[in-house]
Design an enzyme around this catalytic site. Structure first.
Site, PDB file in Angstrom:
ATOM      1  CB  CYS A 127      38.653  40.509  23.300  1.00  0.00           C
ATOM      2  SG  CYS A 127      37.364  41.523  23.853  1.00  0.00           S
ATOM      3  CG  HIS A 241      38.459  44.583  20.247  1.00  0.00           C
ATOM      4  ND1 HIS A 241      37.307  44.684  19.755  1.00  0.00           N
ATOM      5  CD2 HIS A 241      38.090  44.146  21.644  1.00  0.00           C
ATOM      6  CE1 HIS A 241      36.313  43.989  20.429  1.00  0.00           C
ATOM      7  NE2 HIS A 241      36.888  43.832  21.768  1.00  0.00           N
TER       8      HIS A 241
END
Ligand code: 3JN
Length: 338
Positions: A127, A241
């Site tokens: 990710c 994130h």
């Protein structure tokens, strides 16, 4: 119309894969949901119908053309080759095959045509890597990226549902004035902390998560000379994130040029009006599919370096969305022979 299987259907990423197949109206003739013995028997709803999750077994892949898989790497190592041998193309979210030379590692905005080199398995990157390379790609095409210094601020959902639950339990205990339950998913209490460790340490002093960013970036961008200096940090944020990135390019790029390149880039949204307090935030990127960039500014010393802030939903573009986009691209590039 395709025969599809979702492996790891009950996990945080698996759940989102199912929602994305619905939202994006993926052309599905049939779909089945598979998982390890532990999760088999649970039910999932797809397009209004309830389906029972079946256990992984060689017969479960019969007639399946596309597999979207999100399992631990050990499960993928065992089952993705089984699915590929049964004739399916597996889009695998785990790290099991990412660095295998004959397995394409794909971000559709960056290296879509690598999909064509697949031999039954296509790997979905980590990710933190996905959102960074989506942001770097337009700069790389314009001015060649030479070096990247990145610090990540990774949400607890990167560690799956158990990561989310661990932050929730610690928050509930703090609210009630009770002692927090001891951490199990993270190496320290995540509430009130930024933990500069994601995954295990290697003898070099870097973590495995950090080395995924180094090696996967080079493979996806097709340039083994790009230098990546990462620090990966877990923060008490549920979703998305965030990354602080310094990028050095061969030719200097101005802030205005970078902003224009990003404005035209697929999958990127610029949010960059600091005086209006407008910059990418986890709370606004959550549930979205784009990579958000802002705080774009020149380096104070070097003309060929820029700094920026980059945020994306790690369970969507960082995992499920990217996997579904790979499957869509596969159908577009190789419509007959999948
Ligand atoms: O912790 C994060 O924010 C990202 C974690 C990713 C992850 C967690 C466990 C196993 C991975 C991954 O995608 O690289 C794996 C793995 O597949 O090795």
């Amino acid at each position: 119309m395709r025969h599809v299987a979702v492996v790891g259907a009950s996990g945080a990423v698996g759940e989102r894969m199912i929602r994305l197949l619905e939202e994006r109206e993926f052309p599905i003739a049939s779909i089945r949901f598979l998982a390890s013995e532990r999760s088999a028997g649970k039910t999932v709803t797809f397009r209004g119908e309830s389906h029972t999750i079946r256990p992984l077994a060689p017969e479960a892949f019969e007639g399946v053309e596309i597999v979207l898989s999100s399992t631990p790497a050990s499960v993928s190592r065992e089952w993705s080759p089984v699915a590929a041998r049964a004739g399916a193309v597996v889009v695998d979210n785990s790290s099991a095959f990412r660095m295998e030379p004959d397995v394409p590692l794909v971000v559709p905005e960056v290296n879509p045509r690598d999909i064509l080199k697949h031999r039954g398995i296509i790997a979905n990157p980590n990710c933190s890597t996905i959102q960074m390379v989506v942001a770097l790609k337009p700069l790389h095409d314009a001015a060649r990226v030479r070096r990247v210094v990145v610090s990540t601020y990774q949400s607890v959902s990167g560690a799956g549902q158990k990561g989310i639950t661990e932050l929730d339990r610690q928050s509930e205990a703090a609210y009630r004035g009770e002692a927090p339950p001891s951490p199990s998913k993270f190496p320290h209490p995540i509430l009130g902390n930024c933990i500069p460790q994601i995954d295990d340490f290697l003898p070099t002093g870097y973590t495995k998560e950090e080395m995924k960013m180094v090696n996967e970036t080079r493979k996806i961008m097709g340039d083994p000379t790009i230098e990546v200096s990462p620090t990966c940090v877990r923060v008490p944020v549920p979703f998305c994130h965030s990354e602080s990135i310094l990028v050095e390019t061969e030719r200097p790029i101005s802030v205005e040029e970078a902003r224009a390149l990003w404005a035209d880039a697929p999958g990127v949204t610029v949010v960059d009006d600091p005086l209006a307090r407008a910059y990418p935030l986890a709370t606004t990127a959550a549930e979205k599919d784009d990579v958000f960039v802002g705080r774009i500014r020149p380096d104070l010393g070097r003309p060929n370096a820029l700094l920026f802030w980059c945020v994306s939903d790690n369970l969507r573009k960082g995992a499920a969305t990217n996997a579904v986009q790979i499957a869509e691209k596969l159908l577009e590039l190789a419509p007959v022979e999948v």
